[in-house]
Write an enzyme that holds these catalytic residues in place. Sequence first.
Site, short mmCIF file in Angstrom:
data_model
loop_
_atom_site.label_atom_id
_atom_site.label_comp_id
_atom_site.label_asym_id
_atom_site.label_seq_id
_atom_site.Cartn_x
_atom_site.Cartn_y
_atom_site.Cartn_z
N HIS A 282 0.77 -1.28 0.14
CA HIS A 282 0.07 0.11 0.03
C HIS A 282 0.97 1.28 0.07
O HIS A 282 0.67 2.21 -0.75
CB HIS A 282 -0.88 0.13 0.96
CG HIS A 282 -1.90 1.15 1.29
ND1 HIS A 282 -3.03 1.33 0.61
CD2 HIS A 282 -1.63 2.36 2.10
CE1 HIS A 282 -3.58 2.34 1.02
NE2 HIS A 282 -2.64 3.23 1.75
N GLU A 283 2.05 1.54 0.87
CA GLU A 283 2.70 2.25 1.04
C GLU A 283 3.71 2.62 -0.22
O GLU A 283 3.80 3.50 -0.57
CB GLU A 283 3.54 2.66 2.22
CG GLU A 283 2.59 2.56 3.73
CD GLU A 283 1.77 3.50 3.52
OE1 GLU A 283 1.86 4.62 3.21
OE2 GLU A 283 0.45 3.48 4.46
N HIS B 139 1.76 4.44 -2.99
CA HIS B 139 1.84 5.83 -2.54
C HIS B 139 2.93 6.32 -3.20
O HIS B 139 3.01 7.39 -3.96
CB HIS B 139 1.46 6.25 -1.05
CG HIS B 139 0.12 5.93 -0.79
ND1 HIS B 139 -1.06 6.53 -1.29
CD2 HIS B 139 -0.34 5.28 0.28
CE1 HIS B 139 -1.92 6.43 -0.65
NE2 HIS B 139 -1.62 5.42 0.27
#
Length: 126
Positions: free
Chosen positions: A44-45, A48
């Site tokens: 997820h990170e 980003h």
Amino acid sequence: MAARAGRAVVGMEHFDEAVERGAVGLERKSRIMHADEKQRVAYHEAGHALVACSLPNTHPVHKISIIPRGVGALGYVLSRPDEDRYLVTQSELESRIKVALGGTPRRGADLSRNFQRRYFRPGAGQ
């Protein structure tokens, strides 16, 4: 931060910790995450961060962490501006929205193809 650690001199690591503490919250050492949860947070990170590094008009990524902080943050991407600014352009706002939505890559997906199709359409961000 330095005084709490019993240090006589303030170092850059103390400033970094203070910025993270103010922006994201206290580190939650008591929050236990299983290996599969850590992996999902890492993907997820990374999503980003990839979007932030690839798009124009975004601040450079300073740090990526999967250490839980604050009430709800299981991880975070910390971006810092190069210079002080007071106004934001439309393309910068669009890039910020894309970075916020960039945390949704799926495991096993062809990230590069999906990434390009989603964020680099002809005429996007201009």
